[in-house]
Scaffold this active site. Structure first.
Site, PDB file in Angstrom:
ATOM      1  N   ARG A 154       0.840  -1.119   0.393  1.00  0.00           N
ATOM      2  CA  ARG A 154      -0.034  -0.043   0.072  1.00  0.00           C
ATOM      3  C   ARG A 154       1.196   1.428   0.529  1.00  0.00           C
ATOM      4  O   ARG A 154       0.531   2.335   0.963  1.00  0.00           O
ATOM      5  CB  ARG A 154      -1.109  -0.115   1.229  1.00  0.00           C
ATOM      6  CG  ARG A 154      -2.061  -1.330   1.221  1.00  0.00           C
ATOM      7  CD  ARG A 154      -2.929  -1.453   0.413  1.00  0.00           C
ATOM      8  NE  ARG A 154      -3.198  -2.514   0.887  1.00  0.00           N
ATOM      9  CZ  ARG A 154      -3.380  -3.462  -0.336  1.00  0.00           C
ATOM     10  NH1 ARG A 154      -2.415  -3.429  -0.707  1.00  0.00           N
ATOM     11  NH2 ARG A 154      -4.020  -4.914   0.148  1.00  0.00           N
ATOM     12  N   SER A 223     -11.274   1.157   4.080  1.00  0.00           N
ATOM     13  CA  SER A 223     -10.096   1.036   5.436  1.00  0.00           C
ATOM     14  C   SER A 223      -9.471   2.306   5.602  1.00  0.00           C
ATOM     15  O   SER A 223      -9.385   3.155   4.574  1.00  0.00           O
ATOM     16  CB  SER A 223      -9.229   0.104   4.376  1.00  0.00           C
ATOM     17  OG  SER A 223      -9.586  -0.496   4.482  1.00  0.00           O
ATOM     18  N   GLU A 319      -4.708   5.530   6.796  1.00  0.00           N
ATOM     19  CA  GLU A 319      -4.707   4.985   5.349  1.00  0.00           C
ATOM     20  C   GLU A 319      -5.931   6.103   4.151  1.00  0.00           C
ATOM     21  O   GLU A 319      -4.953   6.067   2.681  1.00  0.00           O
ATOM     22  CB  GLU A 319      -5.349   3.447   4.964  1.00  0.00           C
ATOM     23  CG  GLU A 319      -5.617   2.907   3.488  1.00  0.00           C
ATOM     24  CD  GLU A 319      -5.914   2.038   2.878  1.00  0.00           C
ATOM     25  OE1 GLU A 319      -4.886   0.924   3.300  1.00  0.00           O
ATOM     26  OE2 GLU A 319      -6.596   2.326   2.384  1.00  0.00           O
TER      27      GLU A 319
HETATM   28  P1  NAP Z   1      -9.326  -9.512   5.645  1.00  0.00           P
HETATM   29  O1  NAP Z   1      -8.983  -9.890   3.961  1.00  0.00           O
HETATM   30  O2  NAP Z   1      -9.873  -9.190   6.460  1.00  0.00           O
HETATM   31  O3  NAP Z   1      -7.787  -8.696   5.998  1.00  0.00           O
HETATM   32  C1  NAP Z   1      -7.429  -8.069   6.941  1.00  0.00           C
HETATM   33  C2  NAP Z   1      -5.490  -8.894   7.258  1.00  0.00           C
HETATM   34  O4  NAP Z   1      -4.813  -9.648   6.927  1.00  0.00           O
HETATM   35  C3  NAP Z   1      -4.814  -7.709   5.777  1.00  0.00           C
HETATM   36  O5  NAP Z   1      -3.794  -6.895   5.677  1.00  0.00           O
HETATM   37  C4  NAP Z   1      -4.191  -8.872   4.512  1.00  0.00           C
HETATM   38  O6  NAP Z   1      -2.989  -8.860   4.073  1.00  0.00           O
HETATM   39  C5  NAP Z   1      -4.153 -10.284   5.438  1.00  0.00           C
HETATM   40  N1  NAP Z   1      -3.993 -11.246   4.761  1.00  0.00           N
HETATM   41  C6  NAP Z   1      -5.575 -12.110   5.168  1.00  0.00           C
HETATM   42  N2  NAP Z   1      -5.669 -12.701   4.945  1.00  0.00           N
HETATM   43  C7  NAP Z   1      -4.321 -13.196   3.798  1.00  0.00           C
HETATM   44  C8  NAP Z   1      -4.009 -14.290   3.454  1.00  0.00           C
HETATM   45  N3  NAP Z   1      -4.690 -15.160   2.616  1.00  0.00           N
HETATM   46  N4  NAP Z   1      -2.172 -13.547   3.043  1.00  0.00           N
HETATM   47  C9  NAP Z   1      -1.669 -12.803   3.297  1.00  0.00           C
HETATM   48  N5  NAP Z   1      -2.130 -12.233   4.070  1.00  0.00           N
HETATM   49  C10 NAP Z   1      -3.772 -12.061   4.637  1.00  0.00           C
HETATM   50  O7  NAP Z   1      -9.382  -7.373   5.056  1.00  0.00           O
HETATM   51  P2  NAP Z   1     -10.193  -6.657   4.578  1.00  0.00           P
HETATM   52  O8  NAP Z   1     -10.414  -5.586   4.761  1.00  0.00           O
HETATM   53  O9  NAP Z   1     -11.475  -7.175   4.235  1.00  0.00           O
HETATM   54  O10 NAP Z   1     -10.143  -6.422   2.529  1.00  0.00           O
HETATM   55  C11 NAP Z   1      -9.759  -7.635   2.057  1.00  0.00           C
HETATM   56  C12 NAP Z   1      -8.808  -7.019   0.853  1.00  0.00           C
HETATM   57  O11 NAP Z   1      -8.981  -5.874   0.684  1.00  0.00           O
HETATM   58  C13 NAP Z   1      -7.517  -7.420   1.696  1.00  0.00           C
HETATM   59  O12 NAP Z   1      -6.395  -8.029   0.941  1.00  0.00           O
HETATM   60  C14 NAP Z   1      -7.436  -5.469   1.357  1.00  0.00           C
HETATM   61  O13 NAP Z   1      -5.506  -5.269   2.002  1.00  0.00           O
HETATM   62  C15 NAP Z   1      -7.995  -5.428   0.619  1.00  0.00           C
HETATM   63  N6  NAP Z   1      -8.098  -3.605   0.923  1.00  0.00           N
HETATM   64  C16 NAP Z   1      -7.179  -3.443  -0.148  1.00  0.00           C
HETATM   65  C17 NAP Z   1      -7.560  -1.405   0.129  1.00  0.00           C
HETATM   66  C18 NAP Z   1      -6.210  -0.715  -0.198  1.00  0.00           C
HETATM   67  O14 NAP Z   1      -6.124  -1.248  -1.476  1.00  0.00           O
HETATM   68  N7  NAP Z   1      -6.452   1.015  -0.230  1.00  0.00           N
HETATM   69  C19 NAP Z   1      -7.849  -1.145   0.909  1.00  0.00           C
HETATM   70  C20 NAP Z   1      -8.993  -2.185   1.624  1.00  0.00           C
HETATM   71  C21 NAP Z   1      -9.212  -3.224   1.554  1.00  0.00           C
HETATM   72  P3  NAP Z   1      -3.453  -8.138   2.621  1.00  0.00           P
HETATM   73  O15 NAP Z   1      -4.049  -6.556   2.612  1.00  0.00           O
HETATM   74  O16 NAP Z   1      -2.343  -7.942   1.644  1.00  0.00           O
HETATM   75  O17 NAP Z   1      -4.191  -8.907   0.991  1.00  0.00           O
END
Ligand code: NAP
Length: 331
Positions: A154, A223, A319
């Protein structure tokens, strides 16, 4: 002063001195010639105006896509004002695959490289060939290679002082013709190995719709905080007190901890402040209940940040981009 309320998805009542729609590169150049301190806005899904902004705002509306077919891949140039999700969907409809894990991420194409958007095991950097920018300080047009963008989790060069003045005008992505599904992430790893790109697209859209509030219905900016990356030694100390703390390995010395888990453990899930809530499904998302103000949002965010720091010794960083009267605001 002109209202910004409909130009940022959190929808707080705030105004700017002026707002210009930027439909061409020449308009962009003219805007900075008139006012070097113009604040550039895409779809406003990751920016929250917490106060009236005393400067001018340029709303990027550079549109268009060009697809070039090569022997083994497609090269897609998409202009900054295009909608990211529509780009992902449109390419999939044309049989050009690879971006489906990044479906339904709100915001414009121009915002994608800034925080290196990522979700469900993929990130923008995996596909980036180059990023086209305008440098208003030197009145120069630049094309940065993916390496020059220095993508991280990010993170990118566009968030750092060395390049945070650059205005992204277009991105070029490379999508292989030989498509491989990316099913590493929870929620996708139950899909069969023979899935199509549209199956993954539909699954990602469905998970996101279940978990996240739709900004059209409830003001939010996705987020609010970054998922913190902490040292392994810090994590091990925490694990002794909280054996259930989830984590994901980043590399040998570092682990990622879900900020949503930390916030929920501190009891904030579903909590209300004046006009602001910590979402009842996904505590990493703060929402505007309709009558939120910049002040109550900052109060809520600071309380969450302080409590997580006090409880876990982990510092949460916002963020979202918070903008006050004179520009960026630190929590
Ligand atoms: P989530 O799936 O509940 O995950 C929360 C955290 O756990 C994140 O840091 C995610 O890493 C990590 N995680 C979960 N499963 C993983 C795996 N199999 N391997 C490695 N890391 C893992 O998150 P959420 O808030 O519901 O969001 C879903 C996805 O959307 C996530 O990938 C999140 O990063 C992404 N998202 C991105 C943005 C952005 O680009 N600004 C904003 C909101 C949400 P990762 O972040 O590396 O996946």
């Amino acid at each position: 002063m002109i209202s910004l309320q409909n130009l940022h998805s959190f929808g707080l009542p705030a105004c700017a001195k002026s707002i210009e729609w930027v439909n061409s590169i020449s308009q962009l150049v003219a805007l900075f010639k008139a006012d070097q301190s113009t604040l550039i806005l895409g779809e406003g899904t990751n920016t929250i105006f917490v106060d009236d902004y005393l400067g001018s705002v340029g709303r990027v509306n550079l549109l268009g896509q060009e697809i070039v077919e090569h022997e083994k891949h497609y090269s897609v140039l998409a202009h900054a004002g295009e909608n990211w999700h529509q780009l992902v969907y449109g390419l999939m409809q044309k049989g050009i695959h690879g971006l489906e894990n990044l479906a339904l991420i709100p915001g414009s194409v121009g915002a994608a490289p800034v925080q290196n958007i990522g979700a469900y095991g993929a990130e923008f950097a995996d596909f980036c060939e180059s990023v086209h920018c305008y440098d208003p300080d030197n009145n120069e047009h630049l094309i940065l290679s993916s390496d020059e963008c220095r993508f991280g989790y990010r993170d990118s060069v566009f968030k750092h002082v060395s390049a945070n003045h650059l205005i992204i005008t277009a991105v070029q992505v490379r999508l292989a013709k030989q498509w491989q599904p990316n099913l590493s992430y929870q929620g996708l790893n139950t899909l069969s190995k023979n899935v199509s790109a549209s199956d993954i697209f539909n699954q990602v859209v469905s998970i996101r719709r279940q978990k996240l509030p739709d900004p059209v219905e409830i003001g939010n900016a996705g987020s609010f905080f970054k998922n913190p990356v902490i040292a392994k030694s810090t994590y091990q100390a925490l694990l002794e007190e909280r054996p259930s703390i989830p984590s994901f390995v980043v590399d040998e010395g570092w682990l990622k901890v879900p900020a949503a888990w930390l916030i929920e453990q501190c009891g904030f899930k579903g909590k209300h402040w004046e006009g602001i809530a910590c979402h009842h499904n996904h505590p990493l998302v703060l929402t505007n209940l309709g009558n939120g103000t910049g002040q109550s949002l900052l109060t809520a965010a600071k309380e969450i940040q302080k409590t997580v720091q006090h409880t876990f010794g982990v510092h949460l960083i916002n963020e979202v981009r918070l903008v006050g009267a004179n520009g960026l605001v630190e929590l």
